[in-house]
Design a protein around this motif. Structure first.
Motif, PDB file in Angstrom:
ATOM      1  N   UNK A   6      35.253  43.251  39.435  1.00 46.99           N
ATOM      2  CA  UNK A   6      35.247  43.960  40.360  1.00 46.99           C
ATOM      3  C   UNK A   6      36.381  44.531  40.657  1.00 46.99           C
ATOM      4  N   UNK A   7      36.673  45.860  40.401  1.00 42.29           N
ATOM      5  CA  UNK A   7      38.035  46.571  40.230  1.00 42.29           C
ATOM      6  C   UNK A   7      38.145  47.225  41.730  1.00 42.29           C
ATOM      7  N   UNK A   8      39.303  46.674  42.438  1.00 41.17           N
ATOM      8  CA  UNK A   8      39.376  46.828  43.843  1.00 41.17           C
ATOM      9  C   UNK A   8      40.933  47.180  44.435  1.00 41.17           C
ATOM     10  N   UNK A   9      40.959  47.787  45.408  1.00 41.24           N
ATOM     11  CA  UNK A   9      42.220  47.877  46.061  1.00 41.24           C
ATOM     12  C   UNK A   9      41.595  48.550  47.503  1.00 41.24           C
ATOM     13  N   UNK A  10      41.961  48.168  48.720  1.00 42.78           N
ATOM     14  CA  UNK A  10      41.462  48.941  49.950  1.00 42.78           C
ATOM     15  C   UNK A  10      42.094  50.248  50.221  1.00 42.78           C
ATOM     16  N   UNK A  11      43.131  50.697  49.247  1.00 42.91           N
ATOM     17  CA  UNK A  11      43.638  52.094  49.325  1.00 42.91           C
ATOM     18  C   UNK A  11      43.118  52.956  48.239  1.00 42.91           C
ATOM     19  N   UNK A  12      42.922  54.020  48.368  1.00 42.72           N
ATOM     20  CA  UNK A  12      42.430  55.034  47.470  1.00 42.72           C
ATOM     21  C   UNK A  12      43.594  55.754  46.837  1.00 42.72           C
ATOM     22  N   UNK A  13      43.282  56.283  45.575  1.00 41.93           N
ATOM     23  CA  UNK A  13      44.361  56.744  44.696  1.00 41.93           C
ATOM     24  C   UNK A  13      45.117  56.168  43.993  1.00 41.93           C
ATOM     25  N   UNK A 138      29.815  37.335  41.269  1.00 41.54           N
ATOM     26  CA  UNK A 138      31.060  37.930  40.725  1.00 41.54           C
ATOM     27  C   UNK A 138      32.171  37.024  40.193  1.00 41.54           C
ATOM     28  N   UNK A 139      32.412  37.202  39.019  1.00 40.62           N
ATOM     29  CA  UNK A 139      33.321  36.522  38.103  1.00 40.62           C
ATOM     30  C   UNK A 139      34.756  36.632  38.621  1.00 40.62           C
ATOM     31  N   UNK A 140      35.178  37.755  38.610  1.00 39.72           N
ATOM     32  CA  UNK A 140      36.444  38.045  38.835  1.00 39.72           C
ATOM     33  C   UNK A 140      36.838  39.379  39.375  1.00 39.72           C
ATOM     34  N   UNK A 141      38.084  39.504  40.065  1.00 39.91           N
ATOM     35  CA  UNK A 141      38.276  40.924  40.425  1.00 39.91           C
ATOM     36  C   UNK A 141      39.715  41.317  39.941  1.00 39.91           C
ATOM     37  N   UNK A 142      39.838  42.426  39.638  1.00 43.43           N
ATOM     38  CA  UNK A 142      41.194  43.041  39.265  1.00 43.43           C
ATOM     39  C   UNK A 142      41.612  44.065  40.255  1.00 43.43           C
ATOM     40  N   UNK A 143      42.808  43.761  40.929  1.00 42.08           N
ATOM     41  CA  UNK A 143      43.203  44.550  41.978  1.00 42.08           C
ATOM     42  C   UNK A 143      44.234  45.298  41.269  1.00 42.08           C
ATOM     43  N   UNK A 144      43.990  46.771  41.640  1.00 40.14           N
ATOM     44  CA  UNK A 144      44.661  47.936  40.931  1.00 40.14           C
ATOM     45  C   UNK A 144      45.699  48.281  42.052  1.00 40.14           C
ATOM     46  N   UNK A 145      46.944  48.800  41.763  1.00 38.18           N
ATOM     47  CA  UNK A 145      47.949  49.430  42.595  1.00 38.18           C
ATOM     48  C   UNK A 145      48.727  50.228  41.815  1.00 38.18           C
ATOM     49  N   UNK A 146      49.351  51.199  42.583  1.00 36.03           N
ATOM     50  CA  UNK A 146      50.619  51.875  42.069  1.00 36.03           C
ATOM     51  C   UNK A 146      51.992  51.005  42.625  1.00 36.03           C
ATOM     52  N   UNK A 147      53.075  51.555  42.392  1.00 41.09           N
ATOM     53  CA  UNK A 147      54.209  50.774  42.976  1.00 41.09           C
ATOM     54  C   UNK A 147      54.581  51.352  44.355  1.00 41.09           C
ATOM     55  N   UNK A 148      53.804  52.287  44.885  1.00 39.18           N
ATOM     56  CA  UNK A 148      54.096  52.619  46.345  1.00 39.18           C
ATOM     57  C   UNK A 148      53.739  51.387  47.372  1.00 39.18           C
ATOM     58  N   UNK A 149      54.703  51.410  48.341  1.00 38.50           N
ATOM     59  CA  UNK A 149      54.774  50.292  49.197  1.00 38.50           C
ATOM     60  C   UNK A 149      53.377  50.218  49.756  1.00 38.50           C
ATOM     61  N   UNK A 150      52.584  51.380  50.233  1.00 38.04           N
ATOM     62  CA  UNK A 150      51.323  51.384  51.122  1.00 38.04           C
ATOM     63  C   UNK A 150      50.376  50.619  49.933  1.00 38.04           C
ATOM     64  N   UNK A 151      50.429  51.247  48.741  1.00 34.71           N
ATOM     65  CA  UNK A 151      49.394  50.495  47.784  1.00 34.71           C
ATOM     66  C   UNK A 151      49.477  49.051  47.546  1.00 34.71           C
ATOM     67  N   UNK A 152      50.999  48.715  47.418  1.00 30.96           N
ATOM     68  CA  UNK A 152      51.218  47.131  47.159  1.00 30.96           C
ATOM     69  C   UNK A 152      50.809  46.390  48.551  1.00 30.96           C
ATOM     70  N   UNK A 153      50.922  46.935  49.603  1.00 38.58           N
ATOM     71  CA  UNK A 153      50.443  46.114  50.935  1.00 38.58           C
ATOM     72  C   UNK A 153      48.962  46.184  50.940  1.00 38.58           C
ATOM     73  N   UNK A 154      48.427  47.167  50.384  1.00 38.37           N
ATOM     74  CA  UNK A 154      46.739  46.980  50.487  1.00 38.37           C
ATOM     75  C   UNK A 154      46.281  46.211  49.458  1.00 38.37           C
ATOM     76  N   UNK A 155      47.037  46.188  48.184  1.00 42.84           N
ATOM     77  CA  UNK A 155      46.587  45.432  47.050  1.00 42.84           C
ATOM     78  C   UNK A 155      46.676  43.706  47.710  1.00 42.84           C
ATOM     79  N   UNK A 156      47.770  43.680  48.475  1.00 45.63           N
ATOM     80  CA  UNK A 156      47.992  42.098  48.769  1.00 45.63           C
ATOM     81  C   UNK A 156      47.025  41.784  49.769  1.00 45.63           C
ATOM     82  N   UNK A 157      46.467  42.894  50.626  1.00 43.99           N
ATOM     83  CA  UNK A 157      45.512  42.549  51.460  1.00 43.99           C
ATOM     84  C   UNK A 157      43.980  42.241  50.912  1.00 43.99           C
ATOM     85  N   UNK A 158      43.870  43.182  49.646  1.00 41.24           N
ATOM     86  CA  UNK A 158      42.565  43.282  49.118  1.00 41.24           C
ATOM     87  C   UNK A 158      42.629  41.916  48.495  1.00 41.24           C
TER      88      UNK A 158
END
Length: 161
Positions: A6-13, A138-158
């Motif tokens: 699963x390729x995930x992050x609760x934030x878009x973009x 589901x065997x694994x998830x890859x949480x994708x993020x940018x270095x932006x604070x909001x994206x990192x926070x969303x990645x943490x929550x994801x």
């Protein structure tokens, strides 16, 4: 038997779709049969990233609901790389998109035909996020993020879902 990623992050973009398509092309290059699944109902974009925007096929929702064989229904993008698009028209407020049993059955069928199944999840998680995260398929998830604070926070929550 295939691996479901699963390729995930609760934030878009943040690059989920780009990461899914790049990983799919790389795995297919190494002779792995790969299925890319766009689960971003209503906003789909994986077809564009894979160069399959002009292809016609059943969408992933039809394949899940009918119990069809993913290998037979998927669009062949290139040797070893297949794609199931999200529905073109979809009411994102529709409750109970698919049951956990239907989803598990679909994932099991996909595992039988592919080395890797990459699931491009929508921002915000969507209706399928928790069932996929908790599915034994589901065997694994890859949480994708940018270095932006909001994206990192969303990645943490994801990651903690």
């Amino acid at each position: 038997m295939g691996k479901i990623i699963a390729i995930a992050n609760q934030k878009g973009g943040v690059g989920k779709t780009s990461a899914a398509s790049a990983l799919a092309f790389a795995l297919s290059f190494f002779n792995k049969r790969v299925l890319c699944v766009d689960l971003d109902f209503g906003v789909r974009g994986l077809d564009l990233a894979l160069g399959a925007e002009n292809s016609c096929s059943a969408d992933v929702l039809e394949v899940i609901r009918t119990g069809a064989d993913p290998l037979e229904e998927a669009i062949r993008v290139q040797e070893n790389l297949y794609f199931l698009p999200a529905p073109a028209l979809f009411n994102t407020r529709e409750a109970g998109v698919v049951s956990e049993a239907e989803l598990s059955a679909f994932l099991a069928r996909a595992k039988a035909s592919f080395h890797a199944i990459l699931l491009d999840l929508p921002a915000g998680g969507g209706e399928l996020f928790l069932p996929l995260a908790k599915s034994p398929e589901t065997d694994m998830a890859i949480v994708v993020s940018t270095a932006e604070s909001a994206a990192l926070r969303a990645a943490e929550q994801t990651a903690f879902e």
